[in-house]
Scaffold this motif. Sequence first.
Motif, PDB file in Angstrom:
ATOM      1  N   PHE A  17      -5.607  -2.953   5.820  1.00  0.00           N
ATOM      2  CA  PHE A  17      -4.801  -3.001   4.596  1.00  0.00           C
ATOM      3  C   PHE A  17      -5.686  -3.207   3.359  1.00  0.00           C
ATOM      4  O   PHE A  17      -5.432  -2.633   2.302  1.00  0.00           O
ATOM      5  CB  PHE A  17      -3.728  -4.090   4.725  1.00  0.00           C
ATOM      6  CG  PHE A  17      -2.586  -3.646   5.595  1.00  0.00           C
ATOM      7  CD1 PHE A  17      -1.507  -2.963   5.058  1.00  0.00           C
ATOM      8  CD2 PHE A  17      -2.615  -3.875   6.959  1.00  0.00           C
ATOM      9  CE1 PHE A  17      -0.451  -2.525   5.855  1.00  0.00           C
ATOM     10  CE2 PHE A  17      -1.575  -3.439   7.779  1.00  0.00           C
ATOM     11  CZ  PHE A  17      -0.490  -2.760   7.215  1.00  0.00           C
ATOM     12  N   ILE A  18      -6.716  -4.027   3.495  1.00  0.00           N
ATOM     13  CA  ILE A  18      -7.655  -4.225   2.382  1.00  0.00           C
ATOM     14  C   ILE A  18      -8.308  -2.893   2.013  1.00  0.00           C
ATOM     15  O   ILE A  18      -8.351  -2.497   0.843  1.00  0.00           O
ATOM     16  CB  ILE A  18      -8.726  -5.277   2.766  1.00  0.00           C
ATOM     17  CG1 ILE A  18      -8.086  -6.666   2.875  1.00  0.00           C
ATOM     18  CG2 ILE A  18      -9.879  -5.273   1.776  1.00  0.00           C
ATOM     19  CD1 ILE A  18      -8.985  -7.720   3.522  1.00  0.00           C
ATOM     20  N   CYS A  19      -8.775  -2.166   3.030  1.00  0.00           N
ATOM     21  CA  CYS A  19      -9.458  -0.892   2.747  1.00  0.00           C
ATOM     22  C   CYS A  19      -8.484   0.186   2.275  1.00  0.00           C
ATOM     23  O   CYS A  19      -8.856   1.040   1.457  1.00  0.00           O
ATOM     24  CB  CYS A  19     -10.256  -0.427   3.963  1.00  0.00           C
ATOM     25  SG  CYS A  19     -11.802  -1.349   4.126  1.00  0.00           S
ATOM     26  N   ALA A  20      -7.253   0.151   2.742  1.00  0.00           N
ATOM     27  CA  ALA A  20      -6.250   1.104   2.242  1.00  0.00           C
ATOM     28  C   ALA A  20      -6.044   0.876   0.744  1.00  0.00           C
ATOM     29  O   ALA A  20      -6.008   1.837  -0.045  1.00  0.00           O
ATOM     30  CB  ALA A  20      -4.939   0.936   3.002  1.00  0.00           C
ATOM     31  N   ALA A  21      -5.931  -0.373   0.336  1.00  0.00           N
ATOM     32  CA  ALA A  21      -5.734  -0.686  -1.091  1.00  0.00           C
ATOM     33  C   ALA A  21      -6.967  -0.291  -1.906  1.00  0.00           C
ATOM     34  O   ALA A  21      -6.851   0.231  -3.022  1.00  0.00           O
ATOM     35  CB  ALA A  21      -5.435  -2.171  -1.256  1.00  0.00           C
ATOM     36  N   VAL A  46       0.858  -1.195   0.000  1.00  0.00           N
ATOM     37  CA  VAL A  46       0.000   0.000   0.000  1.00  0.00           C
ATOM     38  C   VAL A  46       0.897   1.249   0.000  1.00  0.00           C
ATOM     39  O   VAL A  46       1.062   1.917   1.027  1.00  0.00           O
ATOM     40  CB  VAL A  46      -1.014  -0.003   1.170  1.00  0.00           C
ATOM     41  CG1 VAL A  46      -2.128  -1.003   0.923  1.00  0.00           C
ATOM     42  CG2 VAL A  46      -0.349  -0.314   2.510  1.00  0.00           C
ATOM     43  N   PRO A  47       1.489   1.560  -1.167  1.00  0.00           N
ATOM     44  CA  PRO A  47       2.454   2.664  -1.247  1.00  0.00           C
ATOM     45  C   PRO A  47       1.871   3.989  -0.768  1.00  0.00           C
ATOM     46  O   PRO A  47       0.720   4.317  -1.103  1.00  0.00           O
ATOM     47  CB  PRO A  47       2.789   2.736  -2.742  1.00  0.00           C
ATOM     48  CG  PRO A  47       2.385   1.413  -3.309  1.00  0.00           C
ATOM     49  CD  PRO A  47       1.269   0.900  -2.449  1.00  0.00           C
ATOM     50  N   GLY A  48       2.660   4.721  -0.004  1.00  0.00           N
ATOM     51  CA  GLY A  48       2.226   6.040   0.464  1.00  0.00           C
ATOM     52  C   GLY A  48       1.535   6.007   1.813  1.00  0.00           C
ATOM     53  O   GLY A  48       1.396   7.034   2.467  1.00  0.00           O
ATOM     54  N   LEU A  73      -3.028   3.223  10.145  1.00  0.00           N
ATOM     55  CA  LEU A  73      -2.462   3.486   8.822  1.00  0.00           C
ATOM     56  C   LEU A  73      -3.013   4.819   8.357  1.00  0.00           C
ATOM     57  O   LEU A  73      -4.236   5.045   8.442  1.00  0.00           O
ATOM     58  CB  LEU A  73      -2.988   2.445   7.824  1.00  0.00           C
ATOM     59  CG  LEU A  73      -2.249   1.151   7.575  1.00  0.00           C
ATOM     60  CD1 LEU A  73      -3.004   0.350   6.514  1.00  0.00           C
ATOM     61  CD2 LEU A  73      -0.823   1.411   7.149  1.00  0.00           C
ATOM     62  N   VAL A  74      -2.145   5.680   7.817  1.00  0.00           N
ATOM     63  CA  VAL A  74      -2.578   7.026   7.437  1.00  0.00           C
ATOM     64  C   VAL A  74      -2.029   7.398   6.061  1.00  0.00           C
ATOM     65  O   VAL A  74      -0.897   7.035   5.719  1.00  0.00           O
ATOM     66  CB  VAL A  74      -2.081   8.071   8.475  1.00  0.00           C
ATOM     67  CG1 VAL A  74      -2.469   9.477   8.086  1.00  0.00           C
ATOM     68  CG2 VAL A  74      -2.623   7.751   9.859  1.00  0.00           C
TER      69      VAL A  74
END
Length: 113
Positions: A102-106, A34-36, A46-47
């Motif tokens: 992580f799923i939602c970040a992607a 999840v780059p960035g 995660l931000v």
Amino acid sequence: MNDLIPLAQAHCTPRRGAEHRLTEARVRELLPQVPGWTLAEDGRALVKTFPFKDYYQTMAFVNALAYVAHREDHHPDLSVHYDRCVVRFSTHDVGGLSENDFICAAKTDALVP
Ligand SMILES: C[C@H](O)[C@H](O)[C@H]1CNC2=NC(N)=NC(=O)C2=N1
């Protein structure tokens, strides 16, 4: 979680209890996917900041993200500004990060060009 499925195509499942909290090793493994996105709050969140050209574009993103959050039953904290939105994912049901974050970040990344 099955790592053969890209995060953006996986779906959230209810994760409750400390046993679903990711280990530091697993977080280190997922973060490059999840780059960035960066870790905050001692690895409990995660931000990422998403910049936009104006308020209309920012709100279009916010609405699309709200739809994703509803579909996945996993909800970010948002800080909404004129030309950007700061997105924070953390799983309160586990007291830190879960695979759902992580799923939602992607999936959030997939909303923007
Ligand atoms: C019952 C329902 O699945 C849970 O309350 C979900 C809803 N959305 C959620 N969103 C976030 N960010 N963390 C959670 O622990 C969480 N739990």
